[in-house]
Write a protein that holds these residues in place. Structure first.
Motif, PDB file in Angstrom:
ATOM      1  N   HIS A 132       0.858  -1.186   0.000  1.00  0.00           N
ATOM      2  CA  HIS A 132       0.000   0.000   0.000  1.00  0.00           C
ATOM      3  C   HIS A 132       0.893   1.236   0.000  1.00  0.00           C
ATOM      4  O   HIS A 132       1.844   1.316   0.774  1.00  0.00           O
ATOM      5  N   ALA A 133       0.592   2.185  -0.873  1.00  0.00           N
ATOM      6  CA  ALA A 133       1.330   3.445  -0.932  1.00  0.00           C
ATOM      7  C   ALA A 133       0.507   4.537  -0.284  1.00  0.00           C
ATOM      8  O   ALA A 133      -0.653   4.740  -0.635  1.00  0.00           O
ATOM      9  N   HIS A 134       1.110   5.219   0.682  1.00  0.00           N
ATOM     10  CA  HIS A 134       0.444   6.320   1.388  1.00  0.00           C
ATOM     11  C   HIS A 134       1.116   7.628   0.979  1.00  0.00           C
ATOM     12  O   HIS A 134       2.305   7.824   1.228  1.00  0.00           O
ATOM     13  N   LEU A 135       0.347   8.488   0.322  1.00  0.00           N
ATOM     14  CA  LEU A 135       0.864   9.765  -0.148  1.00  0.00           C
ATOM     15  C   LEU A 135       1.035  10.720   1.031  1.00  0.00           C
ATOM     16  O   LEU A 135       0.085  10.982   1.765  1.00  0.00           O
ATOM     17  N   LEU A 136       2.260  11.232   1.215  1.00  0.00           N
ATOM     18  CA  LEU A 136       2.534  12.215   2.259  1.00  0.00           C
ATOM     19  C   LEU A 136       2.455  13.633   1.730  1.00  0.00           C
ATOM     20  O   LEU A 136       1.960  14.536   2.399  1.00  0.00           O
ATOM     21  N   GLN A 137       2.973  13.828   0.502  1.00  0.00           N
ATOM     22  CA  GLN A 137       3.038  15.169  -0.054  1.00  0.00           C
ATOM     23  C   GLN A 137       3.122  15.082  -1.567  1.00  0.00           C
ATOM     24  O   GLN A 137       3.728  14.156  -2.103  1.00  0.00           O
ATOM     25  N   ARG A 138       2.514  16.054  -2.248  1.00  0.00           N
ATOM     26  CA  ARG A 138       2.562  16.105  -3.709  1.00  0.00           C
ATOM     27  C   ARG A 138       2.854  17.534  -4.142  1.00  0.00           C
ATOM     28  O   ARG A 138       2.258  18.482  -3.633  1.00  0.00           O
ATOM     29  N   HIS A 197       5.801  12.233  -2.590  1.00  0.00           N
ATOM     30  CA  HIS A 197       6.570  11.656  -1.478  1.00  0.00           C
ATOM     31  C   HIS A 197       5.612  10.701  -0.776  1.00  0.00           C
ATOM     32  O   HIS A 197       4.533  11.111  -0.353  1.00  0.00           O
ATOM     33  N   GLU A 198       5.996   9.436  -0.696  1.00  0.00           N
ATOM     34  CA  GLU A 198       5.120   8.396  -0.170  1.00  0.00           C
ATOM     35  C   GLU A 198       5.847   7.535   0.853  1.00  0.00           C
ATOM     36  O   GLU A 198       7.071   7.440   0.841  1.00  0.00           O
ATOM     37  N   VAL A 199       5.061   6.895   1.686  1.00  0.00           N
ATOM     38  CA  VAL A 199       5.537   5.773   2.497  1.00  0.00           C
ATOM     39  C   VAL A 199       4.813   4.555   1.945  1.00  0.00           C
ATOM     40  O   VAL A 199       3.582   4.543   1.845  1.00  0.00           O
ATOM     41  N   VAL A 200       5.584   3.548   1.548  1.00  0.00           N
ATOM     42  CA  VAL A 200       5.009   2.361   0.920  1.00  0.00           C
ATOM     43  C   VAL A 200       5.176   1.166   1.850  1.00  0.00           C
ATOM     44  O   VAL A 200       6.295   0.846   2.257  1.00  0.00           O
ATOM     45  N   SER A 201       4.050   0.555   2.191  1.00  0.00           N
ATOM     46  CA  SER A 201       4.080  -0.692   2.961  1.00  0.00           C
ATOM     47  C   SER A 201       4.377  -1.825   2.003  1.00  0.00           C
ATOM     48  O   SER A 201       3.775  -1.918   0.932  1.00  0.00           O
ATOM     49  N   ARG A 202       5.319  -2.675   2.398  1.00  0.00           N
ATOM     50  CA  ARG A 202       5.763  -3.761   1.539  1.00  0.00           C
ATOM     51  C   ARG A 202       5.834  -5.048   2.350  1.00  0.00           C
ATOM     52  O   ARG A 202       5.788  -5.026   3.568  1.00  0.00           O
ATOM     53  N   THR A 203       5.988  -6.157   1.663  1.00  0.00           N
ATOM     54  CA  THR A 203       6.256  -7.433   2.303  1.00  0.00           C
ATOM     55  C   THR A 203       7.633  -7.875   1.827  1.00  0.00           C
ATOM     56  O   THR A 203       7.803  -8.259   0.670  1.00  0.00           O
ATOM     57  N   PRO A 238      11.262 -10.241   2.305  1.00  0.00           N
ATOM     58  CA  PRO A 238      11.547 -11.619   2.722  1.00  0.00           C
ATOM     59  C   PRO A 238      11.637 -11.760   4.248  1.00  0.00           C
ATOM     60  O   PRO A 238      11.252 -12.784   4.805  1.00  0.00           O
ATOM     61  N   GLU A 239      12.090 -10.693   4.917  1.00  0.00           N
ATOM     62  CA  GLU A 239      12.220 -10.727   6.378  1.00  0.00           C
ATOM     63  C   GLU A 239      10.904 -10.451   7.097  1.00  0.00           C
ATOM     64  O   GLU A 239      10.820 -10.584   8.306  1.00  0.00           O
ATOM     65  N   GLY A 240       9.899  -9.985   6.355  1.00  0.00           N
ATOM     66  CA  GLY A 240       8.606  -9.682   6.962  1.00  0.00           C
ATOM     67  C   GLY A 240       8.065  -8.346   6.475  1.00  0.00           C
ATOM     68  O   GLY A 240       8.676  -7.680   5.632  1.00  0.00           O
ATOM     69  N   PRO A 241       6.910  -7.935   7.019  1.00  0.00           N
ATOM     70  CA  PRO A 241       6.294  -6.682   6.587  1.00  0.00           C
ATOM     71  C   PRO A 241       7.104  -5.475   7.054  1.00  0.00           C
ATOM     72  O   PRO A 241       7.718  -5.504   8.119  1.00  0.00           O
ATOM     73  N   GLY A 242       7.091  -4.443   6.213  1.00  0.00           N
ATOM     74  CA  GLY A 242       7.815  -3.226   6.556  1.00  0.00           C
ATOM     75  C   GLY A 242       7.410  -2.085   5.657  1.00  0.00           C
ATOM     76  O   GLY A 242       6.385  -2.137   4.977  1.00  0.00           O
ATOM     77  N   LYS A 243       8.251  -1.042   5.676  1.00  0.00           N
ATOM     78  CA  LYS A 243       7.949   0.161   4.904  1.00  0.00           C
ATOM     79  C   LYS A 243       9.223   0.703   4.265  1.00  0.00           C
ATOM     80  O   LYS A 243      10.328   0.415   4.716  1.00  0.00           O
ATOM     81  N   VAL A 244       9.031   1.475   3.208  1.00  0.00           N
ATOM     82  CA  VAL A 244      10.110   2.239   2.586  1.00  0.00           C
ATOM     83  C   VAL A 244       9.590   3.648   2.320  1.00  0.00           C
ATOM     84  O   VAL A 244       8.388   3.872   2.188  1.00  0.00           O
TER      85      VAL A 244
END
Length: 126
Positions: A66-72, A82-88, A90-96
């Motif tokens: 899921h991509a969460h928009l912070l600023q455009r 500028h986004e925070v993206v939730s990802r899965t 190999p080590e588990g769920p996280g964000k970039v």
């Protein structure tokens, strides 16, 4: 016939909505057939729908995506998200953290350049 808005901001928002809905066809419809994807500063990742489709399809298999928009910012036909993206991972769920720069021409994304950083895993429940 109803036509979709073609302002650069509207096109990029449709792309983001399709990404979060994991709607591959709607997502690709926001890109020009010969669009290019780059990693900053200028590393070519994919050219055209045929190369983009499997990249997105693999990403869409991630259950936590899921991509969460912070600023455009919109400057003419350039849209910077500028986004925070939730990802899965190999080590588990996280964000970039992600910055994406889109060039929109005639209602389609012609290029997308991204910078991804600060990969982190979500806190695990004990």
């Amino acid at each position: 016939m109803h036509t979709l808005p073609t302002s650069p901001e509207a096109v990029v928002q449709r792309q983001l909505d399709a990404y979060n809905a994991r709607d591959l066809d709607a997502l690709l419809a926001t890109y020009a057939p010969d669009a290019r994807q780059y990693a900053l500063p200028a590393t070519l990742l994919a050219t055209g729908h045929a190369e983009m489709r499997p990249r997105f399809a693999t990403r869409f298999d991630e259950p936590d995506l899921h991509a969460h928009l912070l600023q455009r910012a919109v400057m003419g036909n350039i849209v910077i998200d500028h986004e925070v993206v939730s990802r899965t991972f190999p080590e588990g769920p996280g964000k970039v953290d992600l910055v994406a720069i889109y060039e929109v021409v005639d209602g389609l994304i012609h290029s997308q350049t991204v910078q991804v950083s600060n990969q982190r895993l979500d806190a695990q429940a004990a």
